[in-house]
Design an enzyme around this catalytic site. Structure first.
Site: not given
Length: 299
Positions: A260, A220, A57, A214, A281-282, A142, A59, A144
């Site tokens: 994470s 994050g 993802n 999640e 994610g990251g 999600h 983002k 967010e």
């Protein structure tokens, strides 16, 4: 007086801000959720019958040249993977990323959608638009989207049904806040989000649903649930499907872990019997890290 949904939306927003502030924190001790009797022992998973899905993802990251370059690198990295692989790119780059992925095993995903077919919805993106540029997957719910943009469980459900109605696959995201984890409400939160998010979804439609668990406190922040803690919640979720659908649906549904996930913890997470993939994610923005993730080696 504010509704329970309003209170939780505010809590989600605060949790998102807090996550940004504690990104460098480590060593968080995860509380065990209060046990709920709904999980049947017959919900033991059969991982061999499920193909893992490793999804990135992105983002609100990358600009066009970066997105295309990253997509090409992911396509190359995924060539030898035994898992299904997908990337959820920002809206403006979906067409270009689709071209970059052409001929590869990597599926294209979108990060959100609107539930209406078309019309005066400035800034919104329909599922028909997403399908027309080559999307296979769409995220819904999600944290967010729930915290920053105020998506309710009812909004998420409308998106889920529209995604499925378009013939696309839906990755439904669920998960608890730090406060909910510490108060033993994890399973109750998952129950509500699954019950509300999957209203109107039949057993037959479940073949196009992926669940992404999640925990909000782990998104994050660099904090990750231990494999054992993640497995406990995944086992509960699979048991939920036994209770609310059938053993067959429970055995078949893909349940990803997100929060994470990185190249250093993916092997331990994927060794758990009820973790069928990752929503990343990251680490999905780093070619070397995501390559290692899609080519994980469970211990």
């Amino acid at each position: 007086p504010r509704s329970q949904a309003d209170v939780r939306t505010e809590m989600l927003y605060k949790a998102t801000i807090a996550a940004a502030l504690v990104a460098s924190v480590s060593g968080y001790q995860v509380a065990t959720p209060a046990a709920r009797p709904a999980v049947r022992t017959s919900a033991v998973s059969m991982m061999a019958d499920r193909t893992p899905l490793m999804a990135g993802n992105w983002k609100m990251n990358t600009v066009l040249p970066e997105a295309v370059s990253l997509a090409k690198a992911v396509a190359e990295a995924a060539a030898g993977s035994s898992s299904d692989v997908a990337v959820c790119a920002p809206f403006p780059f979906l067409g270009s990323v689709a071209s970059a992925l052409e001929g590869s095993k990597v599926g294209l995903g979108a990060q959100d959608c609107h539930w209406e077919e078309s019309g005066a919805y400035t800034g919104a993106t329909s599922t028909a638009m997403l399908k027309s540029v080559g999307c296979t997957y769409v995220l819904a719910g999600h944290s967010e989207r729930r915290s920053v943009f105020g998506d309710s469980d009812a909004d998420t459900n409308k998106k889920v049904l529209k995604i499925l109605g378009e013939g696309l696959k839906c990755i439904l995201c669920i998960g608890e806040l730090k406060e909910e984890r510490e108060s033993g409400e994890t399973f109750n939160v998952c129950d509500v989000q699954l019950t509300e998010g999957l209203k109107g979804v039949s057993a037959e439609m479940m073949k196009d649903i992926v669940i992404a668990y999640e925990p909000v406190w782990a998104i994050g922040t660099g904090l990750t649930a231990t494999p054992e803690v993640a497995q406990e919640t995944h086992e509960y979720i699979r048991g939920w499907f036994v209770e609310n659908y059938s053993q067959a649906v429970a055995d078949a549904v893909i349940i990803q872990y997100g929060g994470s996930v990185n190249d250093g913890n993916v092997d331990d997470l994927m060794a758990m019997p009820d973790i069928d993939g990752a929503l990343v994610g990251g680490a999905s923005l780093k070619v070397e890290s995501f390559s290692r993730i899609v080519n994980f080696n469970p211990k």
